[in-house]
Every structure is written in C-alpha cells, then in structure tokens.
Scaffold this motif. Structure first.
Motif, PDB file in Angstrom:
ATOM      1  N   THR A 123       0.843  -1.186   0.000  1.00 53.18           N
ATOM      2  CA  THR A 123       0.000   0.000   0.000  1.00 53.18           C
ATOM      3  C   THR A 123       0.882   1.242   0.000  1.00 53.18           C
ATOM      4  O   THR A 123       1.746   1.402   0.880  1.00 53.18           O
ATOM      5  CB  THR A 123      -0.923   0.025   1.227  1.00 53.18           C
ATOM      6  N   TYR A 124       0.675   2.100  -0.985  1.00 54.27           N
ATOM      7  CA  TYR A 124       1.465   3.322  -1.122  1.00 54.27           C
ATOM      8  C   TYR A 124       0.746   4.484  -0.445  1.00 54.27           C
ATOM      9  O   TYR A 124      -0.453   4.690  -0.641  1.00 54.27           O
ATOM     10  CB  TYR A 124       1.688   3.637  -2.598  1.00 54.27           C
ATOM     11  N   HIS A 125       1.501   5.264   0.355  1.00 51.39           N
ATOM     12  CA  HIS A 125       0.960   6.449   1.008  1.00 51.39           C
ATOM     13  C   HIS A 125       1.857   7.646   0.672  1.00 51.39           C
ATOM     14  O   HIS A 125       3.082   7.512   0.643  1.00 51.39           O
ATOM     15  CB  HIS A 125       0.952   6.296   2.534  1.00 51.39           C
ATOM     16  N   ARG A 126       1.264   8.793   0.445  1.00 48.55           N
ATOM     17  CA  ARG A 126       2.036  10.022   0.299  1.00 48.55           C
ATOM     18  C   ARG A 126       1.741  10.892   1.518  1.00 48.55           C
ATOM     19  O   ARG A 126       0.678  11.498   1.619  1.00 48.55           O
ATOM     20  CB  ARG A 126       1.677  10.772  -0.983  1.00 48.55           C
ATOM     21  N   ALA A 127       2.688  10.934   2.437  1.00 47.29           N
ATOM     22  CA  ALA A 127       2.477  11.662   3.693  1.00 47.29           C
ATOM     23  C   ALA A 127       2.591  13.163   3.472  1.00 47.29           C
ATOM     24  O   ALA A 127       3.435  13.638   2.700  1.00 47.29           O
ATOM     25  CB  ALA A 127       3.504  11.208   4.729  1.00 47.29           C
ATOM     26  N   GLY A 128       1.764  13.908   4.188  1.00 46.94           N
ATOM     27  CA  GLY A 128       1.783  15.357   4.076  1.00 46.94           C
ATOM     28  C   GLY A 128       2.523  16.044   5.195  1.00 46.94           C
ATOM     29  O   GLY A 128       2.761  17.255   5.143  1.00 46.94           O
ATOM     30  N   SER A 129       2.875  15.289   6.227  1.00 51.35           N
ATOM     31  CA  SER A 129       3.590  15.870   7.358  1.00 51.35           C
ATOM     32  C   SER A 129       4.435  14.791   8.026  1.00 51.35           C
ATOM     33  O   SER A 129       4.241  13.583   7.794  1.00 51.35           O
ATOM     34  CB  SER A 129       2.617  16.456   8.377  1.00 51.35           C
ATOM     35  N   ILE A 130       5.366  15.227   8.867  1.00 50.00           N
ATOM     36  CA  ILE A 130       6.213  14.282   9.592  1.00 50.00           C
ATOM     37  C   ILE A 130       5.371  13.431  10.531  1.00 50.00           C
ATOM     38  O   ILE A 130       5.550  12.210  10.622  1.00 50.00           O
ATOM     39  CB  ILE A 130       7.306  15.049  10.362  1.00 50.00           C
ATOM     40  N   ASP A 131       4.442  14.055  11.215  1.00 47.21           N
ATOM     41  CA  ASP A 131       3.587  13.307  12.141  1.00 47.21           C
ATOM     42  C   ASP A 131       2.728  12.284  11.404  1.00 47.21           C
ATOM     43  O   ASP A 131       2.532  11.160  11.898  1.00 47.21           O
ATOM     44  CB  ASP A 131       2.691  14.271  12.924  1.00 47.21           C
ATOM     45  N   GLU A 132       2.216  12.666  10.241  1.00 50.55           N
ATOM     46  CA  GLU A 132       1.413  11.724   9.472  1.00 50.55           C
ATOM     47  C   GLU A 132       2.262  10.536   9.018  1.00 50.55           C
ATOM     48  O   GLU A 132       1.823   9.379   9.081  1.00 50.55           O
ATOM     49  CB  GLU A 132       0.799  12.406   8.260  1.00 50.55           C
ATOM     50  N   ALA A 133       3.484  10.816   8.586  1.00 56.66           N
ATOM     51  CA  ALA A 133       4.372   9.741   8.154  1.00 56.66           C
ATOM     52  C   ALA A 133       4.661   8.776   9.298  1.00 56.66           C
ATOM     53  O   ALA A 133       4.606   7.547   9.126  1.00 56.66           O
ATOM     54  CB  ALA A 133       5.679  10.326   7.615  1.00 56.66           C
ATOM     55  N   ALA A 134       4.951   9.302  10.466  1.00 58.32           N
ATOM     56  CA  ALA A 134       5.233   8.456  11.623  1.00 58.32           C
ATOM     57  C   ALA A 134       4.004   7.646  12.024  1.00 58.32           C
ATOM     58  O   ALA A 134       4.116   6.468  12.397  1.00 58.32           O
ATOM     59  CB  ALA A 134       5.711   9.310  12.793  1.00 58.32           C
ATOM     60  N   GLY A 135       2.833   8.265  11.932  1.00 53.59           N
ATOM     61  CA  GLY A 135       1.605   7.555  12.262  1.00 53.59           C
ATOM     62  C   GLY A 135       1.312   6.421  11.302  1.00 53.59           C
ATOM     63  O   GLY A 135       0.899   5.317  11.716  1.00 53.59           O
ATOM     64  N   LEU A 136       1.530   6.664  10.020  1.00 52.83           N
ATOM     65  CA  LEU A 136       1.327   5.612   9.016  1.00 52.83           C
ATOM     66  C   LEU A 136       2.303   4.470   9.226  1.00 52.83           C
ATOM     67  O   LEU A 136       1.951   3.292   9.064  1.00 52.83           O
ATOM     68  CB  LEU A 136       1.492   6.201   7.609  1.00 52.83           C
ATOM     69  N   PHE A 137       3.530   4.807   9.586  1.00 56.06           N
ATOM     70  CA  PHE A 137       4.533   3.767   9.839  1.00 56.06           C
ATOM     71  C   PHE A 137       4.095   2.887  11.000  1.00 56.06           C
ATOM     72  O   PHE A 137       4.198   1.660  10.949  1.00 56.06           O
ATOM     73  CB  PHE A 137       5.892   4.391  10.130  1.00 56.06           C
TER      74      PHE A 137
ATOM     75  N   LEU B 213      13.746  -8.794  -2.117  1.00 57.77           N
ATOM     76  CA  LEU B 213      14.463  -8.867  -0.850  1.00 57.77           C
ATOM     77  C   LEU B 213      13.746  -8.079   0.235  1.00 57.77           C
ATOM     78  O   LEU B 213      14.118  -8.148   1.403  1.00 57.77           O
ATOM     79  CB  LEU B 213      15.894  -8.330  -1.024  1.00 57.77           C
ATOM     80  N   ALA B 214      12.743  -7.324  -0.165  1.00 55.27           N
ATOM     81  CA  ALA B 214      11.900  -6.595   0.781  1.00 55.27           C
ATOM     82  C   ALA B 214      10.478  -6.599   0.260  1.00 55.27           C
ATOM     83  O   ALA B 214      10.250  -6.476  -0.945  1.00 55.27           O
ATOM     84  CB  ALA B 214      12.395  -5.159   0.960  1.00 55.27           C
ATOM     85  N   ALA B 215       9.536  -6.775   1.150  1.00 61.52           N
ATOM     86  CA  ALA B 215       8.116  -6.782   0.787  1.00 61.52           C
ATOM     87  C   ALA B 215       7.331  -5.993   1.825  1.00 61.52           C
ATOM     88  O   ALA B 215       6.580  -6.553   2.620  1.00 61.52           O
ATOM     89  CB  ALA B 215       7.602  -8.212   0.693  1.00 61.52           C
ATOM     90  N   PRO B 216       7.517  -4.662   1.845  1.00 66.37           N
ATOM     91  CA  PRO B 216       6.843  -3.864   2.871  1.00 66.37           C
ATOM     92  C   PRO B 216       5.329  -3.883   2.716  1.00 66.37           C
ATOM     93  O   PRO B 216       4.803  -3.887   1.605  1.00 66.37           O
ATOM     94  CB  PRO B 216       7.406  -2.459   2.635  1.00 66.37           C
ATOM     95  N   SER B 217       4.650  -3.874   3.848  1.00 62.61           N
ATOM     96  CA  SER B 217       3.189  -3.801   3.818  1.00 62.61           C
ATOM     97  C   SER B 217       2.735  -2.425   3.358  1.00 62.61           C
ATOM     98  O   SER B 217       1.699  -2.283   2.696  1.00 62.61           O
ATOM     99  CB  SER B 217       2.632  -4.086   5.220  1.00 62.61           C
ATOM    100  N   ASP B 218       3.519  -1.395   3.732  1.00 54.29           N
ATOM    101  CA  ASP B 218       3.180  -0.021   3.407  1.00 54.29           C
ATOM    102  C   ASP B 218       4.449   0.734   3.005  1.00 54.29           C
ATOM    103  O   ASP B 218       5.482   0.620   3.669  1.00 54.29           O
ATOM    104  CB  ASP B 218       2.558   0.679   4.616  1.00 54.29           C
ATOM    105  N   VAL B 219       4.359   1.483   1.927  1.00 48.32           N
ATOM    106  CA  VAL B 219       5.440   2.366   1.502  1.00 48.32           C
ATOM    107  C   VAL B 219       4.971   3.802   1.732  1.00 48.32           C
ATOM    108  O   VAL B 219       3.951   4.221   1.175  1.00 48.32           O
ATOM    109  CB  VAL B 219       5.791   2.145   0.018  1.00 48.32           C
ATOM    110  N   ILE B 220       5.711   4.531   2.545  1.00 49.93           N
ATOM    111  CA  ILE B 220       5.301   5.875   2.951  1.00 49.93           C
ATOM    112  C   ILE B 220       6.226   6.891   2.305  1.00 49.93           C
ATOM    113  O   ILE B 220       7.394   7.032   2.687  1.00 49.93           O
ATOM    114  CB  ILE B 220       5.331   6.004   4.481  1.00 49.93           C
TER     115      ILE B 220
END
Length: 266
Positions: free
Chosen positions: A5-19, A42-49
């Motif tokens: 799942t790809y996310h485009r974070a709009g703020s540092i707090d949002e990025a940390a929360g998504l992580f 070699l990597a299969a992340p559930s979420d890419v932020i």
C-alpha cells in the motif's frame, strides 16, 4: 506479486503515524535503496510511505556557525546551493560526485544516511564534520549514529528530519570513484574545526563502514599539511577487499585520498 500500500504523507507526524500502523512499513524518499530491493524480492513492505514531498523535510538553512540540511533535500540541491558552497564548499563538492545526474536529482541526504551503505559519500561528511542528526524523536551525534555496515542508531520507525553541520575553518573531500557505480572505492573527508581540532573520516574502505582515522587526525592537528601524513601507515587489516581493489590497495588509497583532501582544503 505481493501487495504493497502506497501512502504520500503530508507531514512528519502523518508519516510516523502511518509507519506505526503498518505491519512492515518502510519510508520512501529518493527510492534508490528501497525500490531496488523490492524489485529483487528482498523486501516486501506492507506499506510504503512517501516522504519526499513533506515541506518540513526539504530545504537548507545557514546561521553564523551551522549549516542545516533537511533530510529530503536532494544531492543536486546540496551541490547547487549557493549557501552550501559559501558555508562548506567541501559538502557541495561531495554531493556533486554522487552517482550520476539521475541519482543526484532524486536521491536524498537523509535516505543515504539512514541506509548507511559502506561506500556512500554522505556518511564521511557527517562523521568528518562532526554533524548532528536530528530525527522526529531526538538528536544523535555523528560519532554515535553509525554502528556498522547498513546499521545506524535509528530506532524502528524513527525518521531523520535534518542534519546540522558545524561550519569548519576548512574542509575537503577526495574520492576515488568506482567507474561504473560512482560509489567510493575510497573517499576521505578532512576537516579543521574553528577551535583547531581535526577530524578525518573515510568511506568505502573499512569492513565496518565509515570510520575516523585518529592517527591522521593527530598528525594534521600538529601540522596541517599533506606532508604531515607521509609517515602514516594505513594497515590493510579490517579493510575491504574485492574484485575492484584489495585491502592493500584500499589502504594505499586512504592515504593518497587524505593527502589530496588536505591539499584541496588549503
């Protein structure tokens, strides 16, 4: 094909929360580390932020004694910045040597430091200049940040936000490039602080990643000149050896690059 799942974070707090919500999330800035390992399975992340467009992570600021570069600032922007060239020319020169134009336009300083590739350039600048890494949780001194190959002091989910470089009296970086990848077979940054201390950091050579060279630091503090290093012998023990260069070859490169850097610094 695995699901991400790809996310485009709009703020540092949002990025940390998504992580925090992801089962195996990863941050994405320039993508030069994460995307290749995903392609190789070699990597299969559930979420890419994606943090590249967070405004608070992009930009360069200068004060009387500190140059601060935010984490998602590209290599190209560091290399071209008039502020960087005035405050720490060595850092702009180093950024201009990274990869090729495509890499420099997408790669970021924070991504390079978080990955801590043993042949990357920025770790030598951060350690050699005695910088401080700022994250969304704390500040970390350069001497404490790098902890071995591809290993740093960052906790899981911790995000680099900026790097603060003390402006030195003089500094320079000399690099012997791999002809294809442009990574450093050996790169050395030398710096004299405004208080007169000397720091020397080498990348691309040691099996433990970027490291300081105390013998060279002592010699240069006593006599800031390339000839001060003539009597220094760099041991090949603990240095990398591969098809591109033996440990003995890299040991010689460390000394040669250090002397070139001192000469360039003036």
């Amino acid at each position: 094909m695995y699901q991400t799942t790809y996310h485009r974070a709009g703020s540092i707090d949002e990025a940390a929360g998504l992580f925090a919500k992801g089962s195996e999330a990863r941050y994405l800035a320039g993508g030069h580390t994460l995307l290749p390992v995903m392609k190789q399975r070699l990597a299969a992340p559930s979420d890419v932020i994606d943090i590249a467009r967070i405004k608070d992570l992009v930009g360069i600021e200068v004060s009387a004694d500190t140059l601060t570069i935010r984490a998602a600032t590209t290599h190209y922007d560091v290399a071209q910045s008039a502020d960087v060239r005035k405050a720490i020319p060595a850092l702009a020169d180093l950024a201009s040597m990274i990869g090729d134009p495509a890499v420099r336009h997408r790669g970021t300083i924070g991504g390079s430091l978080a990955n801590n590739d043993p042949a990357a350039d920025y770790p030598a600048a951060v350690l050699g200049l005695g910088a401080t890494i700022r994250t969304n949780k704390r500040t970390i001194a350069a001497d404490d940040f790098f902890q071995g190959l591809f290993t740093t002091a960052l906790d899981e989910g911790e995000l680099i936000t900026a790097i603060a470089f003390p402006i030195p009296a003089k500094a320079a970086y000399a690099k012997f490039r791999h002809p294809a990848s442009r990574f450093a077979l050996t790169g050395v940054l030398v710096a004299k602080t405004r208080s007169g201390d000397v720091r020397v950091a080498v990348t691309g050579a040691s099996q433990s990643g970027v490291t300081r060279l105390p013998d060279m630091e002592a010699a240069l503090k006593a006599n800031w000149s390339a000839t001060a290093l003539d009597s220094i012998t760099v041991s090949p023990g603990g240095l990398m050896g591969d098809i591109h260069g033996s440990a003995d070859y890299r040991a010689n490169l460390v000394k040669v690059m250090a002397q070139r850097a001192v000469t360039a610094a003036g």
